[in-house]
Enzyme design. Structure first.
Site, mmCIF file in Angstrom:
data_model
loop_
_atom_site.group_PDB
_atom_site.id
_atom_site.type_symbol
_atom_site.label_atom_id
_atom_site.label_comp_id
_atom_site.label_asym_id
_atom_site.label_seq_id
_atom_site.Cartn_x
_atom_site.Cartn_y
_atom_site.Cartn_z
ATOM 1 N N HIS A 270 0.844 -1.208 0.000
ATOM 2 C CA HIS A 270 0.000 0.000 0.000
ATOM 3 C C HIS A 270 0.885 1.267 0.000
ATOM 4 C CE1 HIS A 270 -3.296 2.628 1.213
ATOM 5 N NE2 HIS A 270 -4.125 1.605 1.322
ATOM 6 N N GLU B 233 -0.493 1.237 -5.409
ATOM 7 C CA GLU B 233 -0.334 -0.024 -4.688
ATOM 8 C C GLU B 233 -0.273 -1.214 -5.642
ATOM 9 O OE1 GLU B 233 -3.629 -0.099 -1.861
ATOM 10 O OE2 GLU B 233 -3.718 2.081 -1.964
#
Ligand code: TA6
Length: 284
Positions: A158, A259
């Protein structure tokens, strides 16, 4: 076995939490927290390339807002586990720091224990490999099923990238890719580069070639392994940012999450099987 001298030499704390500093020969550095095996900082060419919220909670329990959190074994709320899984809430073990040629590598390990089994009754061994070279940071995750039965998971790196001004940012490379706009809940196909004017949260089918982030005069190449079938792009925008207790007002203007993810279909691992995936960031 770890080389205690080497690890000790690179050990630091950040808000009291144990971290390891990687240094490349050209002066580039990365700071990796054992909590979550999370890269908190990547300085390349004298410039911080990752966004770490100044209001992040760094207490060895909470997920740290910024850097490169690992979402495992569940992405977002796509299952019964805590949001984005639990890997970002646990302390990993650092073992195996190596310097070879112009790359410094650090491996961090996590295996199931009482705490993880309370959330997810599966036996696993996970490894995060962080590799730092001049102008380049690579993070790879390897997951192994050490259980007697098959299980499945989703996973994402992330990554919070640091930008000068989100309103001036352009993300290139997803043109023509299938997109699910999670804010409007609309499926479509991306047309052209992505720009940002408010909350943005989309899941794309991964592009076959690396993406490019244009942030004023600065450019970053973002590549992901073919085993990561999706790319998630997220910026909370001003209103959602104001509701995030671990973000400062206006913090959204200085970050963009791009991500590497495998989330639209679960990865199914048979006993003894292994899966790997990663993301590579390169200064252009
Ligand atoms: O990857 C994007 C996303 O799933 C968004 O929907 C948003 O919720 C974000 O992650 C941050 O999640 P967090 O739990 O770290 O606040």
């Amino acid at each position: 076995m770890p080389d205690p001298a080497l690890l000790a030499g690179q050990a630091e704390t950040f808000h009291g939490q144990p971290c390891i500093r990687l240094s490349a020969g050209n002066g580039d550095t990365a700071l990796v927290a054992l909590h979550g095996a999370q890269v908190l900082s990547w300085v390349s060419g004298g410039r911080e390339r990752l966004y770490l919220s100044p209001d992040a909670v760094v207490d060895g329990q909470a997920a740290i807002r910024g850097g490169i959190p690992l979402c495992f074994p569940q992405f977002n709320q796509r299952g019964p586990l805590p949001k984005h899984g639990f890997a970002r809430n646990l302390t990993w073990r650092a073992e195996g720091m190596q310097a070879e040629a112009d790359t410094v590598r650090l491996a961090l390990h996590l295996a199931d224990d009482e705490r993880s089994r309370a959330w997810w009754p599966r036996a696993f061994a996970a490894r995060v490999d962080v590799a730092l070279a001049a102008g380049e940071l690579r993070v790879d995750c390897t997951v192994r099923n050490t259980d007697a039965v098959a299980w499945d998971f989703t996973l994402a790196l992330h990554s919070y990238l640091c930008v000068d001004d989100i309103a001036q940012v352009r993300l290139q490379g997803l043109d023509g890719c299938a997109r699910w706009d999670a804010v409007a809940d609309v499926h479509g196909t991306q047309q052209g580069p992505i720009t940002f004017a408010g909350e943005y949260d989309s899941v794309f089918a991964a592009a076959p070639a690396p993406m490019q982030l244009h942030d004023g005069a600065h450019r970053l190449e973002i590549a992901q392994s073919p085993s990561m079938g999706q790319t998630v792009v997220w910026n909370p925008g001003a209103a959602l940012c104001a509701r995030l207790s671990d973000m400062p007002a206006g913090g959204h203007a200085h970050m963009l999450c791009v991500e590497a993810a495998q989330i639209d279909t679960q990865v199914v691992l048979a006993p003894g099987a292994t899966w790997s995936g990663g993301q590579c960031l390169r200064v252009l």
